[in-house]
Every structure is written in C-alpha cells, then in structure tokens.
Write an enzyme that holds these catalytic residues in place. Sequence first.
Site, PDB file in Angstrom:
ATOM      1  CG  ASP A  85      38.004  23.318  37.555  1.00  0.00           C
ATOM      2  OD1 ASP A  85      36.919  22.992  38.045  1.00  0.00           O
ATOM      3  OD2 ASP A  85      38.919  23.856  38.211  1.00  0.00           O
TER       4      ASP A  85
ATOM      5  CG  ASP B  18      38.286  27.609  39.170  1.00  0.00           C
ATOM      6  OD1 ASP B  18      38.270  27.202  40.357  1.00  0.00           O
ATOM      7  OD2 ASP B  18      39.192  28.349  38.722  1.00  0.00           O
TER       8      ASP B  18
ATOM      9  CG  HIS C 181      37.651  32.197  40.802  1.00  0.00           C
ATOM     10  ND1 HIS C 181      37.735  31.453  41.959  1.00  0.00           N
ATOM     11  CD2 HIS C 181      38.566  31.644  39.947  1.00  0.00           C
ATOM     12  CE1 HIS C 181      38.646  30.500  41.801  1.00  0.00           C
ATOM     13  NE2 HIS C 181      39.157  30.576  40.588  1.00  0.00           N
TER      14      HIS C 181
ATOM     15  CG  HIS D  97      38.922  34.427  43.857  1.00  0.00           C
ATOM     16  ND1 HIS D  97      40.082  33.680  43.825  1.00  0.00           N
ATOM     17  CD2 HIS D  97      38.085  33.802  44.716  1.00  0.00           C
ATOM     18  CE1 HIS D  97      39.931  32.634  44.625  1.00  0.00           C
ATOM     19  NE2 HIS D  97      38.733  32.676  45.179  1.00  0.00           N
TER      20      HIS D  97
ATOM     21  CG  HIS E 228      41.169  31.675  36.318  1.00  0.00           C
ATOM     22  ND1 HIS E 228      42.071  32.218  37.201  1.00  0.00           N
ATOM     23  CD2 HIS E 228      40.603  30.634  36.985  1.00  0.00           C
ATOM     24  CE1 HIS E 228      42.084  31.526  38.326  1.00  0.00           C
ATOM     25  NE2 HIS E 228      41.188  30.561  38.227  1.00  0.00           N
TER      26      HIS E 228
ATOM     27  CE  LYS F  22      37.357  23.229  41.278  1.00  0.00           C
ATOM     28  NZ  LYS F  22      38.409  24.241  41.040  1.00  0.00           N
TER      29      LYS F  22
ATOM     30  CB  CYS G 246      41.626  21.834  39.875  1.00  0.00           C
ATOM     31  SG  CYS G 246      41.646  23.593  40.332  1.00  0.00           S
TER      32      CYS G 246
HETATM   33  C1  VGL Z   1      42.903  25.762  38.387  1.00  0.00           C
HETATM   34  C2  VGL Z   1      44.450  27.387  38.818  1.00  0.00           C
HETATM   35  C3  VGL Z   1      43.460  28.241  39.260  1.00  0.00           C
HETATM   36  C4  VGL Z   1      42.636  24.378  37.888  1.00  0.00           C
HETATM   37  C5  VGL Z   1      41.895  26.601  38.824  1.00  0.00           C
HETATM   38  O1  VGL Z   1      41.487  24.100  37.465  1.00  0.00           O
HETATM   39  O2  VGL Z   1      43.571  23.559  37.915  1.00  0.00           O
HETATM   40  N1  VGL Z   1      44.173  26.166  38.400  1.00  0.00           N
HETATM   41  N2  VGL Z   1      42.181  27.841  39.259  1.00  0.00           N
HETATM   42 ZN    ZN Z   2      40.665  29.272  39.738  1.00  0.00          ZN
END
Ligand code: VGL
Ligand code: ZN
Length: 210
Positions: free
Chosen positions: A14, A52, A54, A58, A87, A112, A157
């Site tokens: 990410d 990430d 979404h 979401h 996000h 994801k 993550c």
């Molecule tokens: C993440 C919170 C929500 C991460 C992703 O990449 O750690 N944290 N979505």
């Molecule tokens: Zn996320």
Amino acid sequence: MAQPSPRSALVVVDVQLDFCPGGALAVASGDAVIAPINRIAPAFGTVALTQDWHPAEHLSFAANHAEREPFSTVDMAYGTQVLWPAHCVQGTAGAGFHPELALDVADVVIRKGTDPAIDSYSAFFENDRRTPTGLGGYLRERGVDEVWLAGLATDFCVAWSALDAAKLGFDVTLIEDATRAIDLDGSLGRAMADLRAAGVRVLASTDIPG
Ligand code: VGL
Ligand code: ZN
C-alpha cells in the site's frame, strides 16, 4: 548482511498517495519507505505490490455509518473494525501508487478491499481471515518460500500480511525502516509483539545488499 534467496518475494504494501503526507489517511513520513524499497527491490526473486482499492461505499469508512467519527470502532460480522477516513477510493488519485515508487520491477499487483462489506488489511486474506486474495497461491506456484515485507502501515496492513504469511508457512522478514506506522492507541507496540511471537524476523534495509 541478509541476502534474499532467488525464492524470495518482496511484498510492498500500500505505498499509495492516500497513505503518504497530504493523503486522506496520511501515515507520518509514509513516503520515507520509498527510497529503501527502491534500493532493495531488485534483490528479490519476485516483487508483489498491494493496492488498497475501495469502492466509495466501503463499510470501513466512518462516513458510511450514521454519526460515527473516524478512528472509532464498530463490530462487524467478522470482528472489530476501525472506521477510517475515506481513502484509496477506486480510480482516485489518492489510490494511485506514489509516483516515486519504482514500479518497473513489480511482477504483480494485488488489489484488496474491493468488497464493500469487508475490510482487507492483509495481502493474503480479507479481514474474516479466511477469504484469500490469491497472493499465497501465486507465490507458492512460483516456488517462493521467503516473504519479506515493506510499506504502509506497519501496524495494520503490513503486520496483518506478515502474520498471515507466517501462518501460510512462509519464512517471514519485516524490513522495519521500510515501513511506517499509524500507531493508533498503542497498535504499533502490539503489532511488533505479535510479529515477534509469530517468529517474524525483523531487520533493517541496510542489512540487505541492493
Ligand atoms: C490500511 C487502514 C485502512 C493500511 C489500509 O494500508 O495499513 N490501514 N486501510
Ligand atoms: Zn483501506
């Protein structure tokens, strides 16, 4: 020195604009992970990026719950869920990889968090800890037995990915200075303790020849 074998994979988690300074869910100094990742990535047999990704509706977004603030928690069918600021919405600039991340060495990109009803921290499984993303099978089919992790965020993550990789039987290494944390209510300390308890090796990118 720690030399990744030809059967190693670097999983870069990410490294997206929304997790970097100025982004919607900015991690402090999140962009500091880029230089070490770019330097070491060529040393790995396989490089996988996660993204990430979404939909706007979401359910991990606080705005999609009545009267809930970001960083509070709710109970979902699969367990406790932190509610985040919106996000990494599919197709937005914030969901894009940071432009300084060297993408050319990447063999595969795993997206994801696409199911609106379930979050997906780990590169390997959604947050029900059961539904696979396919990355485990992809790495196995390529003969990978070592998973090395970098990216954002250490305590969400990246940590969930490392724990799942260990559960799947990979030999797992966290490249600590190539990660940065959100650190919500002590989550970083808990994550590091969980990683060590799971047998994850922790080292610095400077231990890895480029
Ligand atoms: C993440 C919170 C929500 C991460 C992703 O990449 O750690 N944290 N979505
Ligand atoms: Zn996320």
